[in-house]
Design a protein around this motif. Structure first.
Motif, PDB file in Angstrom:
ATOM      1  N   ASP A  38      80.729  -9.000  19.573  1.00  0.00           N
ATOM      2  CA  ASP A  38      80.045 -10.289  19.740  1.00  0.00           C
ATOM      3  C   ASP A  38      78.562 -10.164  20.032  1.00  0.00           C
ATOM      4  OD1 ASP A  38      82.422 -11.561  19.255  1.00  0.00           O
ATOM      5  OD2 ASP A  38      82.836 -12.027  21.357  1.00  0.00           O
ATOM      6  N   SER A  39      78.158  -9.176  20.807  1.00  0.00           N
ATOM      7  CA  SER A  39      76.747  -9.080  21.175  1.00  0.00           C
ATOM      8  C   SER A  39      76.110  -7.863  20.506  1.00  0.00           C
ATOM      9  CB  SER A  39      76.589  -8.972  22.697  1.00  0.00           C
ATOM     10  OG  SER A  39      76.925  -7.674  23.136  1.00  0.00           O
ATOM     11  N   PRO A  40      74.822  -7.937  20.249  1.00  0.00           N
ATOM     12  CA  PRO A  40      74.132  -6.796  19.641  1.00  0.00           C
ATOM     13  C   PRO A  40      74.230  -5.531  20.499  1.00  0.00           C
ATOM     14  CG  PRO A  40      72.723  -8.752  19.580  1.00  0.00           C
ATOM     15  CD  PRO A  40      73.919  -9.099  20.402  1.00  0.00           C
ATOM     16  N   THR A  89      76.690  -4.513  22.640  1.00  0.00           N
ATOM     17  CA  THR A  89      77.979  -3.815  22.533  1.00  0.00           C
ATOM     18  C   THR A  89      78.244  -3.345  21.105  1.00  0.00           C
ATOM     19  OG1 THR A  89      79.177  -5.919  22.356  1.00  0.00           O
ATOM     20  CG2 THR A  89      79.057  -4.881  24.550  1.00  0.00           C
ATOM     21  N   ARG A  90      77.732  -4.059  20.113  1.00  0.00           N
ATOM     22  CA  ARG A  90      77.875  -3.575  18.725  1.00  0.00           C
ATOM     23  C   ARG A  90      77.203  -2.222  18.562  1.00  0.00           C
ATOM     24  NH1 ARG A  90      77.240  -8.671  16.934  1.00  0.00           N
ATOM     25  NH2 ARG A  90      75.032  -8.407  16.491  1.00  0.00           N
ATOM     26  N   ARG A  91      76.030  -2.059  19.204  1.00  0.00           N
ATOM     27  CA  ARG A  91      75.344  -0.756  19.137  1.00  0.00           C
ATOM     28  C   ARG A  91      76.184   0.328  19.815  1.00  0.00           C
ATOM     29  NH1 ARG A  91      70.447  -3.820  19.426  1.00  0.00           N
ATOM     30  NH2 ARG A  91      70.479  -3.933  21.680  1.00  0.00           N
ATOM     31  N   LEU A  92      76.775   0.013  20.959  1.00  0.00           N
ATOM     32  CA  LEU A  92      77.626   0.982  21.652  1.00  0.00           C
ATOM     33  C   LEU A  92      78.842   1.347  20.809  1.00  0.00           C
ATOM     34  CD1 LEU A  92      77.517  -0.542  25.244  1.00  0.00           C
ATOM     35  CD2 LEU A  92      76.309   1.498  24.434  1.00  0.00           C
ATOM     36  N   VAL A  93      79.440   0.343  20.179  1.00  0.00           N
ATOM     37  CA  VAL A  93      80.576   0.571  19.282  1.00  0.00           C
ATOM     38  C   VAL A  93      80.154   1.497  18.136  1.00  0.00           C
ATOM     39  CG1 VAL A  93      81.986  -0.592  17.515  1.00  0.00           C
ATOM     40  CG2 VAL A  93      81.837  -1.533  19.831  1.00  0.00           C
ATOM     41  N   ILE A 110      70.335   5.186  23.468  1.00  0.00           N
ATOM     42  CA  ILE A 110      70.038   5.334  24.894  1.00  0.00           C
ATOM     43  C   ILE A 110      68.900   4.400  25.297  1.00  0.00           C
ATOM     44  CG2 ILE A 110      69.095   6.922  26.622  1.00  0.00           C
ATOM     45  CD1 ILE A 110      70.690   9.149  25.122  1.00  0.00           C
ATOM     46  N   ARG A 111      67.858   4.349  24.482  1.00  0.00           N
ATOM     47  CA  ARG A 111      66.738   3.443  24.772  1.00  0.00           C
ATOM     48  C   ARG A 111      67.187   1.986  24.756  1.00  0.00           C
ATOM     49  NH1 ARG A 111      63.345   5.905  20.918  1.00  0.00           N
ATOM     50  NH2 ARG A 111      63.328   3.938  19.828  1.00  0.00           N
ATOM     51  N   ALA A 112      68.022   1.636  23.804  1.00  0.00           N
ATOM     52  CA  ALA A 112      68.475   0.250  23.679  1.00  0.00           C
ATOM     53  C   ALA A 112      69.457  -0.125  24.786  1.00  0.00           C
ATOM     54  CB  ALA A 112      69.133   0.042  22.315  1.00  0.00           C
ATOM     55  N   ASP A 113      70.105   0.856  25.379  1.00  0.00           N
ATOM     56  CA  ASP A 113      71.144   0.613  26.381  1.00  0.00           C
ATOM     57  C   ASP A 113      70.617   0.816  27.793  1.00  0.00           C
ATOM     58  OD1 ASP A 113      73.729   0.059  27.324  1.00  0.00           O
ATOM     59  OD2 ASP A 113      74.235   2.184  27.387  1.00  0.00           O
TER      60      ASP A 113
END
Length: 165
Positions: free
Chosen positions: A33-35, A37-41, A87-90
């Motif tokens: 749903d969110s950008p 968590t999509r990146r983490l996935v 890592i930077r995005a999170d």
């Protein structure tokens, strides 16, 4: 076990894990749903997929080290770049388990593979060939991917669902 068999098993295992990851996501669609968590996935997906790709290339022609060195290097560069971007995005605050907090280890392992592709003779200092050292590094990547997948599927950043006890 010889390296060809090892990489065949690793490759098959990694592609199986990619399929299982897709199934897990089908059950946890809210992770898409969110950008953030999509990146983490996507990070977990790549940490299963890229070692599988390296395993496939390792089997193409084990007698030609230039092939595995080049493909491992390119795939690992992609993995390192993707991991460090993630890592930077999170960097936002929230609940982060030990695997997510130490995701930088994934990037470091990819960089080790790049170094082994460029200078496989460095592995001789610990009594291994470059391809053997890369194999051990790939195992570490897959173990970290399992931890990242577990954390993503079993934790939440939603403060309403966090138990303060």
């Amino acid at each position: 076990m010889d390296l060809s068999t090892f990489y065949a098993v690793v490759s098959a295992t990694c592609f199986t894990l990619v399929g299982l990851w897709w199934s897990a996501l089908d059950r946890r669609r809210e992770l898409l749903d969110s950008p953030e968590t999509r990146r983490l996935v996507g990070g977990v997906y790549l940490t299963f997929l890229l070692p599988g790709v390296m395993g496939l290339f390792a089997q193409v022609d084990p007698g030609k080290p230039g092939l595995w060195r080049t493909t491992f290097g390119l795939v690992a560069l992609l993995g390192a770049w993707s991991t460090f971007r993630l890592i930077r995005a999170d960097s936002r605050p929230g609940v982060r388990g030990p695997f997510r907090r130490h995701r930088w280890l994934v990037g470091v392992l990819y960089l080790v593979i790049v170094v082994l592709g460029v200078a496989p003779e460095l592995a001789a200092s610990v009594g291994l060939t470059g391809l053997q050292a890369a194999a051990l590094t790939v195992v570490c990547l897959v173990v970290l991917a399992h931890g990242l997948a577990w954390e993503l599927l079993t934790t939440t950043d939603d403060p309403r669902l966090i138990d303060d006890a």
